[in-house]
Design a protein around this motif. Structure first.
Motif, PDB file in Angstrom:
ATOM      1  N   THR A   1       0.389  -1.040   0.047  1.00 38.44           N
ATOM      2  CA  THR A   1      -0.024  -0.145   0.257  1.00 38.44           C
ATOM      3  C   THR A   1       0.855   1.248  -0.241  1.00 38.44           C
ATOM      4  N   GLY A   2       1.635   1.431  -0.809  1.00 39.30           N
ATOM      5  CA  GLY A   2       2.163   2.334  -1.009  1.00 39.30           C
ATOM      6  C   GLY A   2       3.935   2.719   0.197  1.00 39.30           C
ATOM      7  N   ILE A   3       4.344   1.947   1.226  1.00 43.85           N
ATOM      8  CA  ILE A   3       4.950   1.815   2.183  1.00 43.85           C
ATOM      9  C   ILE A   3       6.277   0.830   1.119  1.00 43.85           C
ATOM     10  N   THR A   4       7.576   1.543   1.623  1.00 46.00           N
ATOM     11  CA  THR A   4       9.074   0.368   0.955  1.00 46.00           C
ATOM     12  C   THR A   4       9.031  -0.468   2.525  1.00 46.00           C
ATOM     13  N   ASN A   5       9.671  -1.685   2.210  1.00 47.05           N
ATOM     14  CA  ASN A   5      10.194  -2.138   3.170  1.00 47.05           C
ATOM     15  C   ASN A   5      11.353  -2.815   2.664  1.00 47.05           C
ATOM     16  N   TYR A   6      12.742  -3.167   3.164  1.00 45.60           N
ATOM     17  CA  TYR A   6      13.835  -3.717   2.945  1.00 45.60           C
ATOM     18  C   TYR A   6      14.286  -4.681   4.046  1.00 45.60           C
ATOM     19  N   ALA A   7      14.908  -5.296   3.868  1.00 48.69           N
ATOM     20  CA  ALA A   7      15.653  -6.077   4.720  1.00 48.69           C
ATOM     21  C   ALA A   7      16.508  -5.622   4.950  1.00 48.69           C
ATOM     22  N   ASP A   8      17.244  -5.982   6.338  1.00 52.44           N
ATOM     23  CA  ASP A   8      18.730  -4.877   6.853  1.00 52.44           C
ATOM     24  C   ASP A   8      19.929  -5.329   6.206  1.00 52.44           C
ATOM     25  N   SER A   9      19.873  -5.452   4.963  1.00 58.00           N
ATOM     26  CA  SER A   9      21.322  -6.150   4.152  1.00 58.00           C
ATOM     27  C   SER A   9      21.199  -5.503   3.309  1.00 58.00           C
ATOM     28  N   MET A  10      20.141  -5.350   2.975  1.00 54.30           N
ATOM     29  CA  MET A  10      19.241  -4.384   1.672  1.00 54.30           C
ATOM     30  C   MET A  10      19.825  -2.803   1.276  1.00 54.30           C
TER      31      MET A  10
ATOM     32  N   ASN B   1      22.854  -2.285  -6.412  1.00 51.49           N
ATOM     33  CA  ASN B   1      23.539  -1.943  -6.371  1.00 51.49           C
ATOM     34  C   ASN B   1      25.257  -1.902  -5.437  1.00 51.49           C
ATOM     35  N   SER B   2      25.703  -2.391  -5.741  1.00 48.16           N
ATOM     36  CA  SER B   2      27.299  -2.532  -4.932  1.00 48.16           C
ATOM     37  C   SER B   2      26.366  -3.916  -4.008  1.00 48.16           C
ATOM     38  N   LEU B   3      26.739  -4.310  -5.336  1.00 50.56           N
ATOM     39  CA  LEU B   3      26.528  -6.632  -4.664  1.00 50.56           C
ATOM     40  C   LEU B   3      27.376  -6.842  -4.694  1.00 50.56           C
TER      41      LEU B   3
END
Length: 112
Positions: free
Chosen positions: A53-62, A80-82
């Motif tokens: 619903t428009g809110i982004t969420n990332y795993a900590d390592s990403m 990036n920075s793979l």
């Protein structure tokens, strides 16, 4: 029913970039969640990033390296920075209660 078609992925060197795309088709009108998950050999599938619903969420390592974006029925993942530990099969995911859909997966391999 929803179909998810992934593109992108492939081989990159450590420190490089790749971009994944996922296009949804079919009954997409109530997809409130779309995201990317990944599964490395011998490991469980894990969240990479999602938009709900428009809110982004990332795993900590990403965080700070990956960016997810959504344009209607398409989501992109800019990586990036793979790192070599990012090597995995990446899966597109979409949810619209009460159903959940998965793409076929795309391989990302990062060499050191």
């Amino acid at each position: 029913q929803v179909q998810l078609v992934e593109s992108g992925g492939g081989l990159a060197q450590a420190g490089g970039s790749l971009r994944l795309s996922c296009a949804a088709s079919g009954s997409i009108f109530n997809l409130n969640h779309m995201g990317w998950y990944r599964q490395a050999p011998g490991k469980q599938r894990e969240l990479v990033a999602s938009i709900t619903t428009g809110i982004t969420n990332y795993a900590d390592s990403m965080k700070g390296r990956f960016t997810i974006s959504r344009d209607n029925a398409k989501i992109d993942l800019q990586m990036n920075s793979l790192k070599p530990e990012d090597t995995a099969v990446y899966y597109c995911n979409a949810r619209g209660w009460p159903k959940e859909f998965w793409g076929q997966g795309t391989q990302v391999t990062v060499s050191s």
